[in-house]
Design a protein around this motif. Structure first.
Motif, PDB file in Angstrom:
ATOM      1  N   LEU A  92       2.123   1.779  -3.517  1.00  0.00           N
ATOM      2  CA  LEU A  92       1.083   2.374  -4.354  1.00  0.00           C
ATOM      3  C   LEU A  92       0.986   3.877  -4.141  1.00  0.00           C
ATOM      4  O   LEU A  92       0.685   4.629  -5.071  1.00  0.00           O
ATOM      5  CB  LEU A  92      -0.264   1.707  -4.058  1.00  0.00           C
ATOM      6  N   ALA A  93       1.217   4.330  -2.922  1.00  0.00           N
ATOM      7  CA  ALA A  93       1.146   5.770  -2.655  1.00  0.00           C
ATOM      8  C   ALA A  93       2.195   6.530  -3.444  1.00  0.00           C
ATOM      9  O   ALA A  93       1.999   7.693  -3.803  1.00  0.00           O
ATOM     10  CB  ALA A  93       1.321   6.042  -1.164  1.00  0.00           C
ATOM     11  N   GLY A 105      -5.555   5.235  -0.063  1.00  0.00           N
ATOM     12  CA  GLY A 105      -5.815   3.822   0.160  1.00  0.00           C
ATOM     13  C   GLY A 105      -7.072   3.719   0.991  1.00  0.00           C
ATOM     14  O   GLY A 105      -7.118   4.208   2.127  1.00  0.00           O
ATOM     15  N   HIS A 158      -9.692  -3.140  -1.470  1.00  0.00           N
ATOM     16  CA  HIS A 158      -8.977  -1.929  -1.085  1.00  0.00           C
ATOM     17  C   HIS A 158      -8.633  -1.177  -2.368  1.00  0.00           C
ATOM     18  O   HIS A 158      -8.011  -1.731  -3.275  1.00  0.00           O
ATOM     19  CB  HIS A 158      -7.706  -2.255  -0.303  1.00  0.00           C
ATOM     20  N   HIS A 185      -6.758   1.898  -4.375  1.00  0.00           N
ATOM     21  CA  HIS A 185      -5.606   2.801  -4.319  1.00  0.00           C
ATOM     22  C   HIS A 185      -5.627   3.679  -5.561  1.00  0.00           C
ATOM     23  O   HIS A 185      -5.675   3.178  -6.684  1.00  0.00           O
ATOM     24  CB  HIS A 185      -4.304   2.002  -4.256  1.00  0.00           C
ATOM     25  N   HIS A 231       0.834  -1.207   0.000  1.00  0.00           N
ATOM     26  CA  HIS A 231       0.000   0.000   0.000  1.00  0.00           C
ATOM     27  C   HIS A 231       0.866   1.253   0.000  1.00  0.00           C
ATOM     28  O   HIS A 231       0.498   2.276  -0.585  1.00  0.00           O
ATOM     29  CB  HIS A 231      -0.943   0.002   1.214  1.00  0.00           C
ATOM     30  N   SER A 278      -2.452   8.923  -3.813  1.00  0.00           N
ATOM     31  CA  SER A 278      -1.912   8.467  -2.534  1.00  0.00           C
ATOM     32  C   SER A 278      -2.999   7.927  -1.614  1.00  0.00           C
ATOM     33  O   SER A 278      -2.749   7.665  -0.446  1.00  0.00           O
ATOM     34  CB  SER A 278      -1.183   9.633  -1.841  1.00  0.00           C
ATOM     35  N   GLY A 337      -3.314  10.661   1.326  1.00  0.00           N
ATOM     36  CA  GLY A 337      -4.587  10.455   0.644  1.00  0.00           C
ATOM     37  C   GLY A 337      -5.340  11.740   0.424  1.00  0.00           C
ATOM     38  O   GLY A 337      -6.185  11.813  -0.470  1.00  0.00           O
TER      39      GLY A 337
END
Length: 644
Positions: A69-70, A299, A292, A294, A66, A297, A256
């Motif tokens: 992914l950000a 999640g 989840h 993504h 995660h 940013s 996020g």
């Protein structure tokens, strides 16, 4: 250029970044103690291409995907790291799948720890890498052996990166600002700092921005772009923004959030999208599957609702993403989905519509709309959307949800027809006008004695069916062009005049003078006219109701009719009563005094206004509804109030 590393844990990503830049991207004590990257790390250097190259070092551990992914959403170039002694590993494959889902097509593979492998081992791992990359956007990425111990290949890798940077065109910064926050912290003397890659637009010191989805306003007090103090940052650069504001603090900002131009603030928690399910999935995607999500940013937990047939592994289709909370996003942002336990990546795609409907989301019309929205070019997308149901687009929403620059928005809307905030294709507007004329002509033919067709009834009868807030603008536009006449709540063709029979007209001629003049605010009732004219009450009532349908009078209360001009005058008196108060709310007594009438009749008139939406009531208070104030206004019409 922003370079993002990708690869399995302990394959040497951080060491490679340190060798290329001289910067240790592991910044946490725990990272140094354990020898792995836990959080995003950043490093910058000049590779000789004339600019500053930024490196985003992302974690490779399965539990930290995660975080990877950000950092992956804003990169220009993927540097895939594969250790020569280990070869391609599970997180290597997952990182590659993520990069492919995010549409990252530029990259290279660093075959690290080359000093630990002989010629045959290198060849075998290289062949495995090419096989793994086959079928992805990075299929042609070069594989370069490197060693941070001996220095082998570092010069070649640096030259490869420099050449890639020279080949990447600068992103346009004409659009509104979008910066997804991947870190937020506080520095002594500097205040609250947020970092991220600018996806679009530019940001300057002193700019007023918003944090979305919270909507917190902030002012930019300092900027670091590509690790340098600057006056502004632009699309494609990693920036650290010092923010100031009444409620701005580390606790108010999290990964996020997105720093945006205020005009873009419109968070959403229901997004229609195109989803590609990875071929590695064991079964089709279930309805309302927990996942989840993504993007940028962000999640966040979500549920996936397939909008068409079940999506098979390796296939793609339209879905609706129902999010646990609102987020800031834009069309056509890319996203990645992981399973409910966040242990594996299952698919990803692009956002198509940020305002997905909760009802009727699987209709053929809705699916046609989403198919049209798949086109990434704004002009082509708008053209296709206007050709699909509902055949109109609210232009400000289209521009905002796609975060379009002004020039791009103008180009997209060129050649369309506009009604207020709505745009239509020229052929659609022509068909709408023809439908309008045919509906009114048919109504007049079967109802010659009536003033016209009610606005709402007419709106519901036309195709395409314009929104209630837009339809009045269309009617005004057509009236200004002379194609129809507006008479209060009714619409008629210019050549139509409502006429009573000779007998009914004669009775109206006897009644009409008594409704005007000084007694217009307290006119006689039906029984009074019946006594005065010697006509049965039923006949008087019938003629007055016909006149009401023709727009000459209004039945304020039972058997109590007022001239339409008087009704309009009373609306103006109510508006004047409202203007005398500080907040626009007035009591019935204030309106009664202006009419110099009795309280009972004043209340009846106000109740009539309430029923028609001219006034809005709260207890004993009322205020004018600005959207309905012209409902009885003869200035909009050429209605015949007295006999012809």
């Amino acid at each position: 250029m922003i370079v993002g590393t990708a690869g399995h844990i302990d394959h040497g990503k951080t060491a490679l970044v340190r060798a290329l830049t001289g910067v240790d991207a592991d910044r946490l004590k725990e990272e140094k103690a354990r020898g792995i990257t836990i959080e995003l790390g950043f490093a910058y250097t000049d590779l000789g291409a004339g600019g500053v190259t930024g490196f985003v070092d992302v974690p490779g551990h399965e539990r930290l995907i995660h975080t990877m992914l950000a950092g992956a959403g804003g990169i220009d170039f993927a540097l895939i790291v594969v250790a020569a002694d280990d070869g391609v590993m599970p997180q290597t494959r997952e990182h590659l799948a993520i990069l492919d889902l995010l549409g990252i097509a530029r990259g290279a593979v660093a075959l690290t720890k080359a000093d630990l492998a002989d010629k045959d081992r290198r060849a075998a791992v290289t062949a495995d890498i090419h096989q793994t990359l086959a079928g992805t956007a990075l299929a042609d990425a070069p594989v370069l052996p490197v060693s941070t111990v001996t220095g082998e290949g570092l010069g070649a890798l640096g030259a490869c990166l420099a050449a890639a940077e020279r080949g990447i065109a600068l992103r346009s910064d004409d659009g509104p600002l979008r910066l997804p926050v991947d870190r937020a912290f506080t520095l002594t003397g500097a205040g609250t700092i947020v970092t991220g890659t600018v996806l679009a637009g530019r940001v300057s010191i002193g700019d007023e921005v918003l944090l979305s989805p919270t909507g917190l306003p902030a002012r930019v007090r300092s900027i670091h772009a590509q690790n340098r103090v600057v006056e502004y940052g632009r699309a494609g650069e990693r920036c650290a923004l010092g923010l100031a504001g009444e409620r701005i603090g580390r606790a108010a900002i999290s990964r996020g959030d997105m720093v945006i131009a205020p005009a873009l603030h419109a968070p959403t928690d229901r997004i229609d999208a195109e989803l590609r399910l990875l071929a590695s999935e064991p079964r089709p995607l279930a309805d309302s599957a927990p996942v989840h999500l993504h993007t940028g940013s962000v999640g966040i937990s979500a549920r996936v609702v397939p909008l068409g047939a079940p999506i098979e592994p390796g296939a793609a289709g339209p879905v609706q993403l129902v999010l646990a909370r609102p987020i800031a996003a834009a069309v056509p942002d890319r996203f990645v989905l992981r399973d409910a336990s966040a242990t594996r990546t299952i698919g990803g795609g692009r956002f198509l519509d940020l305002r997905g409907p909760q009802r009727r989301r699987r209709t053929p019309e809705r699916l046609a709309h989403l198919a049209a929205a798949k086109t990434p070019d704004p002009r082509e997308a708008l053209t296709r959307l206007l050709a699909a149901p509902p055949h109109f687009v609210i232009l400000p929403d289209f521009i905002r949800d796609r975060a379009l620059p002004e020039a791009e928005a103008t180009r997209a809307a060129a050649g369309t027809e506009r009604i207020g905030q709505v745009v239509l294709a020229p052929a659609t507007l022509a068909a709408l006008r023809q439908s309008l004329t045919e509906r009114l002509a048919g109504f007049h033919e079967t109802n010659p004695e009536l003033q016209g067709l009610g606005r709402e009834r007419l709106r519901l009868a036309l195709e395409p069916r314009l929104p209630g807030g837009i339809f009045p603008a269309f009617l005004r536009q057509e009236a200004e062009a002379g194609r129809l006449v507006l008479e209060g709540a009714f619409v008629r063709l210019p050549e139509h005049v409502a006429r009573l029979s000779a007998v009914d007209e004669a009775l109206w001629q006897d009644i009409a003078p008594e409704l005007g003049g000084d007694a217009r605010f307290r006119p006689p009732r039906v029984r009074d006219f019946a006594t005065e004219t010697g006509t049965p009450e039923g006949e008087v009532r019938r003629v007055l109701k016909l006149c009401a349908r023709a727009g000459r009078v209004d039945e304020i209360a039972h058997d109590h009719f007022f001239l339409r001009t008087t009704t309009a005058e009373m609306v103006r008196l109510a508006a004047e009563a409202a203007e005398e108060t500080a907040d626009g709310w007035f009591v019935a007594a204030r309106f009664r005094d202006r009419m110099q009438n009795g309280r009972k009749v004043a209340i009846q008139i106000l109740d009539f206004f309430d029923r028609h939406g001219v006034t809005l009531r709260k207890g004993d208070l009322r205020r004018i509804n600005p959207r309905r104030i012209d409902l009885f206004d003869p200035a909009e019409s050429v209605a015949v109030i007295t006999p012809a």
